[in-house]
Scaffold this motif. Structure first.
Motif, PDB file in Angstrom:
ATOM      1  N   ASN A 120      40.897  39.603  28.866  1.00  0.00           N
ATOM      2  CA  ASN A 120      41.895  39.083  27.940  1.00  0.00           C
ATOM      3  C   ASN A 120      42.797  40.204  27.428  1.00  0.00           C
ATOM      4  OD1 ASN A 120      42.301  38.414  24.631  1.00  0.00           O
ATOM      5  ND2 ASN A 120      42.973  36.848  26.085  1.00  0.00           N
ATOM      6  N   GLU A 121      42.223  41.414  27.273  1.00  0.00           N
ATOM      7  CA  GLU A 121      43.023  42.549  26.833  1.00  0.00           C
ATOM      8  C   GLU A 121      44.025  42.952  27.902  1.00  0.00           C
ATOM      9  OE1 GLU A 121      42.322  47.188  25.434  1.00  0.00           O
ATOM     10  OE2 GLU A 121      40.785  45.671  25.038  1.00  0.00           O
ATOM     11  N   GLY A 125      47.932  36.760  28.180  1.00  0.00           N
ATOM     12  CA  GLY A 125      48.475  35.410  28.326  1.00  0.00           C
ATOM     13  C   GLY A 125      47.434  34.387  28.733  1.00  0.00           C
ATOM     14  N   ILE A 126      46.310  34.867  29.245  1.00  0.00           N
ATOM     15  CA  ILE A 126      45.229  33.960  29.661  1.00  0.00           C
ATOM     16  C   ILE A 126      44.132  34.006  28.614  1.00  0.00           C
ATOM     17  CG2 ILE A 126      43.531  33.435  31.451  1.00  0.00           C
ATOM     18  CD1 ILE A 126      45.322  34.837  33.454  1.00  0.00           C
ATOM     19  N   ILE A 285      42.733  51.343  35.913  1.00  0.00           N
ATOM     20  CA  ILE A 285      41.692  51.254  36.939  1.00  0.00           C
ATOM     21  C   ILE A 285      40.319  51.165  36.282  1.00  0.00           C
ATOM     22  CG2 ILE A 285      40.583  52.468  38.854  1.00  0.00           C
ATOM     23  CD1 ILE A 285      43.312  53.713  39.482  1.00  0.00           C
ATOM     24  N   PHE A 286      40.162  51.927  35.201  1.00  0.00           N
ATOM     25  CA  PHE A 286      38.901  51.946  34.469  1.00  0.00           C
ATOM     26  C   PHE A 286      38.581  50.562  33.900  1.00  0.00           C
ATOM     27  CE2 PHE A 286      36.612  52.760  30.397  1.00  0.00           C
ATOM     28  CZ  PHE A 286      35.447  53.274  30.942  1.00  0.00           C
ATOM     29  N   LEU A 287      39.599  49.859  33.443  1.00  0.00           N
ATOM     30  CA  LEU A 287      39.412  48.510  32.928  1.00  0.00           C
ATOM     31  C   LEU A 287      38.854  47.592  34.010  1.00  0.00           C
ATOM     32  CD1 LEU A 287      39.801  46.279  30.799  1.00  0.00           C
ATOM     33  CD2 LEU A 287      42.137  46.022  31.631  1.00  0.00           C
ATOM     34  N   ILE A 288      39.393  47.707  35.214  1.00  0.00           N
ATOM     35  CA  ILE A 288      38.905  46.906  36.338  1.00  0.00           C
ATOM     36  C   ILE A 288      37.435  47.218  36.612  1.00  0.00           C
ATOM     37  CG2 ILE A 288      39.143  46.459  38.810  1.00  0.00           C
ATOM     38  CD1 ILE A 288      42.139  47.080  38.496  1.00  0.00           C
ATOM     39  N   GLY A 289      37.104  48.514  36.547  1.00  0.00           N
ATOM     40  CA  GLY A 289      35.721  48.928  36.771  1.00  0.00           C
ATOM     41  C   GLY A 289      34.771  48.329  35.751  1.00  0.00           C
ATOM     42  N   LEU A 290      35.187  48.285  34.500  1.00  0.00           N
ATOM     43  CA  LEU A 290      34.341  47.711  33.458  1.00  0.00           C
ATOM     44  C   LEU A 290      34.102  46.223  33.691  1.00  0.00           C
ATOM     45  CD1 LEU A 290      35.566  49.374  30.125  1.00  0.00           C
ATOM     46  CD2 LEU A 290      33.297  49.538  31.144  1.00  0.00           C
ATOM     47  N   VAL A 291      35.130  45.527  34.134  1.00  0.00           N
ATOM     48  CA  VAL A 291      34.994  44.092  34.404  1.00  0.00           C
ATOM     49  C   VAL A 291      34.012  43.865  35.560  1.00  0.00           C
ATOM     50  CG1 VAL A 291      36.195  42.027  35.213  1.00  0.00           C
ATOM     51  CG2 VAL A 291      37.265  43.503  33.506  1.00  0.00           C
ATOM     52  N   ILE A 292      34.130  44.683  36.610  1.00  0.00           N
ATOM     53  CA  ILE A 292      33.210  44.581  37.747  1.00  0.00           C
ATOM     54  C   ILE A 292      31.773  44.831  37.285  1.00  0.00           C
ATOM     55  CG2 ILE A 292      32.504  45.706  39.906  1.00  0.00           C
ATOM     56  CD1 ILE A 292      35.477  46.152  40.489  1.00  0.00           C
ATOM     57  N   ALA A 293      31.613  45.827  36.417  1.00  0.00           N
ATOM     58  CA  ALA A 293      30.288  46.166  35.910  1.00  0.00           C
ATOM     59  C   ALA A 293      29.696  45.000  35.126  1.00  0.00           C
ATOM     60  CB  ALA A 293      30.366  47.404  35.025  1.00  0.00           C
ATOM     61  N   GLN A 294      30.513  44.363  34.310  1.00  0.00           N
ATOM     62  CA  GLN A 294      30.024  43.235  33.523  1.00  0.00           C
ATOM     63  C   GLN A 294      29.634  42.069  34.424  1.00  0.00           C
ATOM     64  OE1 GLN A 294      29.746  45.331  30.572  1.00  0.00           O
ATOM     65  NE2 GLN A 294      29.447  43.177  30.085  1.00  0.00           N
ATOM     66  N   PHE A 295      30.384  41.861  35.497  1.00  0.00           N
ATOM     67  CA  PHE A 295      30.057  40.769  36.419  1.00  0.00           C
ATOM     68  C   PHE A 295      28.711  41.033  37.087  1.00  0.00           C
ATOM     69  CE2 PHE A 295      30.075  38.605  40.497  1.00  0.00           C
ATOM     70  CZ  PHE A 295      30.486  37.332  40.143  1.00  0.00           C
ATOM     71  N   ALA A 296      28.502  42.275  37.551  1.00  0.00           N
ATOM     72  CA  ALA A 296      27.244  42.633  38.207  1.00  0.00           C
ATOM     73  C   ALA A 296      26.073  42.484  37.247  1.00  0.00           C
ATOM     74  CB  ALA A 296      27.311  44.063  38.742  1.00  0.00           C
ATOM     75  N   SER A 297      26.275  42.914  36.014  1.00  0.00           N
ATOM     76  CA  SER A 297      25.219  42.826  35.016  1.00  0.00           C
ATOM     77  C   SER A 297      24.894  41.369  34.686  1.00  0.00           C
ATOM     78  CB  SER A 297      25.643  43.568  33.739  1.00  0.00           C
ATOM     79  OG  SER A 297      24.617  43.556  32.787  1.00  0.00           O
ATOM     80  N   GLY A 298      25.930  40.540  34.569  1.00  0.00           N
ATOM     81  CA  GLY A 298      25.716  39.122  34.289  1.00  0.00           C
ATOM     82  C   GLY A 298      24.962  38.435  35.407  1.00  0.00           C
TER      83      GLY A 298
END
Length: 455
Positions: A120-121, A125-126, A285-298
């Motif tokens: 969202n950050e 808009g989404i 790029i770091f933001l994308i990495g954090l999102v990927i990490a959260q998906f893997a953890s979930g």
């Protein structure tokens, strides 16, 4: 079959080797969480984040010894619930399992909520709710398809976030050398600051333990692990050591880039550091990495809660028709996975702070009772401990229990109160189920044929 009634009960399929289990544990822990929580830990410890991780790692390693031995003695799904039930008693096992649900049930929700907040950050808009629903739907679908498929997805995601952590550390080193020379890479202040009371480090450690949740969760995959008596104890220790090493090293260099614990925005501290060491491009790029990490953890967290509910349902501690069901084609506890996804929808009405406030309560309580379960087996002179040392069956478990209790009472008062309310609800349900504690909770005798030869 693993239960007393093999004609009617499902069975989980063995498909995970040692490193597949290790990767699930590391994914659950999410190595990049060191950056997601860095600002909070820096503020709590007043600039001693690496030390908070070392203290938390001490508690984890002490407990990992007991987890490893318990996974060898009781190689079935259920984790702390199974260990306490078989070692101390059915009633205690239920209460411990209920406490673990506090951790397992709400952790996927928090993970998905954090990931949605990051997205969202990046795309204001989404709405956050859209991202949250996408997280829940995708991870639930992958987990339902099967553990082998989830393992392959998990491997790819772990490679991506591991590379991100490595790049972040490299950029930190480059920044420090450029600003202070090679000598700037060596400092004791991230571990000990004479101007800051060491009690702040312990306060931070009570929070930092959140990052280690996952080293224990893989025990819920015991019945899907090849040769679990050998691989599960190894996996538990490897996950704790590898995760702890990554957390300490990553936090150390980040702390050198930004000494102290003051940030304009504590929740976005990692982005501040990312922009400082790599500019706007790297922070994106770091933001994308954090999102990927959260998906893997979930993905890993939902897997674990599904297996814990399966163990409790198979024991008839929870309604068996729902919680003890295994899909005949996918060989996964479909109803439990869907339920975990539905619980995640509660995040639509909560924020990260509220939903995460009492997760560690359940974790520390579970860690304590796993250690006490080992002590109970020692006092009962369990035959499986005949060749084990006094150190690993009594001294280390007692030290682990004491350390985890200390961290539990170091939690925020609100977290302790909420945790006690959750326990009260569980004890009330246990009283109802046992007709006022007049009869023992349901209990099933596990028999695992050809365990050591399982392929």
């Amino acid at each position: 079959m693993n239960t007393a009634n093999p004609e009617t009960e499902g069975k989980l399929a063995r498909s995970l080797g040692l490193w597949a289990v290790v990767l699930f544990g590391l994914a659950y822990m999410t190595p990049m969480i060191v950056y997601g929580t860095f600002g909070i830990l820096a503020e709590a410890s007043q600039g001693m984040v690496p030390m908070t991780y070392i203290l938390a790692l001490c508690a984890v390693l002490l407990t990992a010894v007991s987890y490893g031995k318990m996974a060898y003695i009781f190689p079935v799904a259920g984790s702390a619930y199974t260990y306490a039930r078989n070692s101390i008693g059915s009633g205690v096992g239920f209460v411990v399992g209920w406490a673990v649900l506090l951790d397992y049930f709400f952790l996927p929700m928090v993970i998905w909520l954090i990931g949605a907040a990051y997205l969202n950050e990046a795309f204001p808009g989404i709405p956050t709710q859209v991202w949250l629903l996408a997280f829940i739907a995708i991870t639930t679908a992958i987990n339902i398809i099967g553990i082998a498929f989830a393992s392959k997805v998990n491997f790819v995601l772990m490679i991506m976030q591991s590379l991100m952590v490595a790049v972040f550390i490299a950029l930190c080193i480059h920044y420090i050398v450029g600003a202070q020379g090679a000598g700037g890479l060596l400092s004791v202040e991230p571990f000990f600051n004479s101007e800051v009371p060491f009690s702040f480090a312990f306060a931070g450690a009570a929070i930092a333990a959140y990052s280690f949740l996952g080293f224990d969760a893989v025990t819920t995959l015991t019945e899907e692990t090849i040769n679990p008596k050998k691989n599960m104890p190894r996996a538990i220790m490897l996950i704790a050591l590898i995760g702890g090493f990554v957390f300490v090293v990553a936090a150390y260099f980040a702390q050198l880039v930004h000494p102290g614990g003051e940030f304009d925005n504590v929740d976005a501290a990692a982005f501040t550091i990312a922009a400082k060491i790599g500019g706007d491009l790297f922070s994106g790029i770091f933001l994308i990495g954090l999102v990927i990490a959260q998906f893997a953890s979930g993905l890993a967290a939902q897997t674990s809660v599904g297996r814990l509910l399966f163990a409790m349902g198979r024991d008839r501690v929870l309604p068996k028709a729902v919680f003890g069901y295994i899909h005949p084609h996918f060989n996964t506890p479909v109803y439990n996975l869907v339920l975990a996804g539905l619980v995640g929808l509660v995040a639509l009405y909560l924020d990260v702070v509220t939903s995460a406030s009492f997760i560690n309560f359940g974790a520390f309580l579970a860690f304590t009772f796993v250690n006490l379960s080992m002590v109970s087996l020692f006092l009962k002179k369990h035959e499986a401990l005949a060749e084990s040392s006094f150190l690993t069956t009594l001294v280390i478990p007692l030290a682990g229990a004491a350390f985890n209790l200390y961290l539990l009472f170091s939690l925020d008062l609100k977290a302790i109160l909420l945790g006690c309310v959750w326990l009260g609800i569980g004890i009330a349900y246990l009283a109802f189920m046992t007709k006022g504690f007049s009869v023992p909770p349901p209990e099933v005798s596990y028999v695992e044929p050809d365990l050591d030869e399982a392929k």
